[in-house]
Write a protein that holds these residues in place. Structure first.
Motif, PDB file in Angstrom:
ATOM      1  N   UNK A  19      -9.156   1.910 -21.890  1.00 52.42           N
ATOM      2  CA  UNK A  19      -8.178   2.940 -22.244  1.00 52.42           C
ATOM      3  C   UNK A  19      -6.810   2.605 -21.657  1.00 52.42           C
ATOM      4  N   UNK A  20      -5.767   2.987 -22.379  1.00 49.80           N
ATOM      5  CA  UNK A  20      -4.410   2.934 -21.821  1.00 49.80           C
ATOM      6  C   UNK A  20      -4.147   4.292 -21.185  1.00 49.80           C
ATOM      7  N   UNK A  21      -3.873   4.287 -19.888  1.00 45.94           N
ATOM      8  CA  UNK A  21      -3.739   5.523 -19.122  1.00 45.94           C
ATOM      9  C   UNK A  21      -2.342   5.604 -18.523  1.00 45.94           C
ATOM     10  N   UNK A  22      -1.670   6.724 -18.725  1.00 43.94           N
ATOM     11  CA  UNK A  22      -0.376   6.989 -18.088  1.00 43.94           C
ATOM     12  C   UNK A  22      -0.622   7.965 -16.948  1.00 43.94           C
ATOM     13  N   UNK A  23      -0.199   7.603 -15.755  1.00 45.92           N
ATOM     14  CA  UNK A  23      -0.276   8.490 -14.591  1.00 45.92           C
ATOM     15  C   UNK A  23       1.154   8.916 -14.288  1.00 45.92           C
ATOM     16  N   UNK A  24       1.468  10.167 -14.599  1.00 49.64           N
ATOM     17  CA  UNK A  24       2.837  10.671 -14.568  1.00 49.64           C
ATOM     18  C   UNK A  24       3.016  11.584 -13.357  1.00 49.64           C
ATOM     19  N   UNK A  25       3.952  11.228 -12.487  1.00 50.90           N
ATOM     20  CA  UNK A  25       4.178  11.959 -11.232  1.00 50.90           C
ATOM     21  C   UNK A  25       5.627  12.432 -11.160  1.00 50.90           C
ATOM     22  N   UNK A  26       5.820  13.689 -10.762  1.00 49.92           N
ATOM     23  CA  UNK A  26       7.175  14.240 -10.692  1.00 49.92           C
ATOM     24  C   UNK A  26       7.969  13.706  -9.499  1.00 49.92           C
ATOM     25  N   UNK A  27       7.282  13.279  -8.439  1.00 49.21           N
ATOM     26  CA  UNK A  27       7.956  12.782  -7.241  1.00 49.21           C
ATOM     27  C   UNK A  27       7.858  11.263  -7.152  1.00 49.21           C
ATOM     28  N   UNK A  28       8.356  10.716  -6.043  1.00 49.60           N
ATOM     29  CA  UNK A  28       8.252   9.292  -5.754  1.00 49.60           C
ATOM     30  C   UNK A  28       7.433   9.143  -4.484  1.00 49.60           C
ATOM     31  N   UNK A  29       6.408   8.302  -4.538  1.00 46.90           N
ATOM     32  CA  UNK A  29       5.571   8.065  -3.356  1.00 46.90           C
ATOM     33  C   UNK A  29       6.246   7.087  -2.416  1.00 46.90           C
ATOM     34  N   UNK A  30       6.052   7.248  -1.104  1.00 50.13           N
ATOM     35  CA  UNK A  30       5.291   8.324  -0.468  1.00 50.13           C
ATOM     36  C   UNK A  30       6.062   9.640  -0.526  1.00 50.13           C
ATOM     37  N   UNK A  31       5.323  10.708  -0.704  1.00 50.41           N
ATOM     38  CA  UNK A  31       5.914  12.042  -0.750  1.00 50.41           C
ATOM     39  C   UNK A  31       5.000  12.999   0.003  1.00 50.41           C
ATOM     40  N   UNK A  32       5.556  14.095   0.471  1.00 49.15           N
ATOM     41  CA  UNK A  32       4.762  15.079   1.190  1.00 49.15           C
ATOM     42  C   UNK A  32       4.271  16.124   0.206  1.00 49.15           C
ATOM     43  N   UNK A  33       3.242  16.826   0.608  1.00 51.41           N
ATOM     44  CA  UNK A  33       2.645  17.868  -0.223  1.00 51.41           C
ATOM     45  C   UNK A  33       2.252  19.008   0.691  1.00 51.41           C
ATOM     46  N   UNK A  34       2.648  20.207   0.357  1.00 47.60           N
ATOM     47  CA  UNK A  34       2.278  21.361   1.162  1.00 47.60           C
ATOM     48  C   UNK A  34       0.787  21.599   0.976  1.00 47.60           C
ATOM     49  N   UNK A  35       0.046  21.509   2.047  1.00 49.35           N
ATOM     50  CA  UNK A  35      -1.404  21.656   1.994  1.00 49.35           C
ATOM     51  C   UNK A  35      -1.918  21.793   3.422  1.00 49.35           C
ATOM     52  N   UNK A  36      -3.208  22.044   3.552  1.00 53.81           N
ATOM     53  CA  UNK A  36      -3.794  22.245   4.867  1.00 53.81           C
ATOM     54  C   UNK A  36      -4.196  20.977   5.592  1.00 53.81           C
ATOM     55  N   UNK A  37      -4.164  19.822   4.928  1.00 50.37           N
ATOM     56  CA  UNK A  37      -4.481  18.516   5.523  1.00 50.37           C
ATOM     57  C   UNK A  37      -5.943  18.327   5.896  1.00 50.37           C
ATOM     58  N   UNK A  38      -6.809  19.255   5.582  1.00 48.37           N
ATOM     59  CA  UNK A  38      -8.230  19.133   5.926  1.00 48.37           C
ATOM     60  C   UNK A  38      -9.007  18.678   4.702  1.00 48.37           C
ATOM     61  N   UNK A  39      -9.880  17.697   4.906  1.00 52.06           N
ATOM     62  CA  UNK A  39     -10.698  17.139   3.835  1.00 52.06           C
ATOM     63  C   UNK A  39     -12.160  17.341   4.204  1.00 52.06           C
ATOM     64  N   UNK A  40     -12.859  18.134   3.430  1.00 53.59           N
ATOM     65  CA  UNK A  40     -14.260  18.412   3.713  1.00 53.59           C
ATOM     66  C   UNK A  40     -15.142  17.211   3.431  1.00 53.59           C
ATOM     67  N   UNK A  41     -16.402  17.331   3.804  1.00 59.89           N
ATOM     68  CA  UNK A  41     -17.357  16.245   3.628  1.00 59.89           C
ATOM     69  C   UNK A  41     -17.517  15.857   2.167  1.00 59.89           C
ATOM     70  N   UNK A  42     -17.258  16.785   1.250  1.00 55.65           N
ATOM     71  CA  UNK A  42     -17.400  16.465  -0.166  1.00 55.65           C
ATOM     72  C   UNK A  42     -16.392  15.409  -0.616  1.00 55.65           C
ATOM     73  N   UNK A  43     -15.248  15.302   0.068  1.00 51.71           N
ATOM     74  CA  UNK A  43     -14.255  14.291  -0.309  1.00 51.71           C
ATOM     75  C   UNK A  43     -14.846  12.894  -0.151  1.00 51.71           C
ATOM     76  N   UNK A  44     -15.510  12.631   0.971  1.00 48.82           N
ATOM     77  CA  UNK A  44     -16.102  11.301   1.137  1.00 48.82           C
ATOM     78  C   UNK A  44     -17.238  11.089   0.137  1.00 48.82           C
ATOM     79  N   UNK A  45     -17.962  12.141  -0.185  1.00 48.01           N
ATOM     80  CA  UNK A  45     -19.010  12.040  -1.204  1.00 48.01           C
ATOM     81  C   UNK A  45     -18.402  11.650  -2.547  1.00 48.01           C
TER      82      UNK A  45
END
Length: 193
Positions: free
Chosen positions: A29-55
């Motif tokens: 497939x031809x896939x376009x990944x479209x992002x409004x910002x430029x990486x690296x960028x910050x994101x307002x969030x809690x910074x916690x990643x549960x065990x399901x993320x590694x799963x």
């Protein structure tokens, strides 16, 4: 403005968008990944990643999981504690499989998202477009057209991975934020504690 044509357009290159790109890459497939910002960028969030993320990383790609294991900008987390309005506590412990990397962790979204985005940018079939906030969405029975201030993207399907303020959600659904069922993560950084 020339229209760029793709099979799939993913709006948002945070963890959800990168995970979608990982799952779709390598399938011709031809896939376009479209992002409004430029990486690296910050994101307002809690910074916690549960065990399901590694799963989920194990399900995406074992090589990527090894890189996440070696990613040094994280602190292991053994669980999460919920506080209720009447001051009761609920603790959930994360279990770690004996034979593979697992468990939760804490990482600044600035660091984690940039790590995941950098790995995603190496995938075959995925074209990255940064600094491209989607301004309009038009669709017909067989395609969707996304316009930014400088580009137009046509795709057979679009995936909205652009968070709580999703332009695709706003333009294509009648979903509304239910204020009675809304929650937010909070983070605070301290130094010299």
């Amino acid at each position: 403005m020339e229209i760029q044509k793709f099979d799939v357009a993913i709006v948002g290159a945070g963890p959800a968008g990168c995970a979608a790109a990982y799952m779709l890459s390598g399938k011709g497939l031809r896939i376009a990944l479209i992002e409004k910002d430029i990486f690296p960028r910050d994101k307002i969030c809690g910074d916690a990643f549960g065990a399901d993320v590694t799963k989920q990383f194990h399900l995406l790609d074992e090589e990527l999981t090894k890189k996440l294991q070696q990613f040094t900008n994280k602190v292991p987390s053994n669980g999460v504690r919920f506080f209720t309005p009447n001051h009761k506590l609920l603790d959930i412990k994360f279990t770690v499989p004996k034979d593979k990397f697992g468990g939760g962790f804490i990482a600044k979204r600035f660091d984690f998202d940039n790590f995941f985005f950098s790995e995603t940018s190496k995938l075959l079939g995925v074209e990255i477009f940064q600094n491209q906030p989607v301004l309009s969405v038009d669709y017909s029975y067989d395609k969707i057209l996304l316009k930014t201030s400088t580009s137009s993207f046509e795709a057979k399907i679009a995936l909205g991975a652009d968070g709580a303020q999703s332009i695709l959600n706003k333009r294509l659904t009648k979903n509304k934020v239910e204020k009675n069922h809304y929650s937010a993560g909070l983070r605070q950084y301290y130094s010299n504690v």
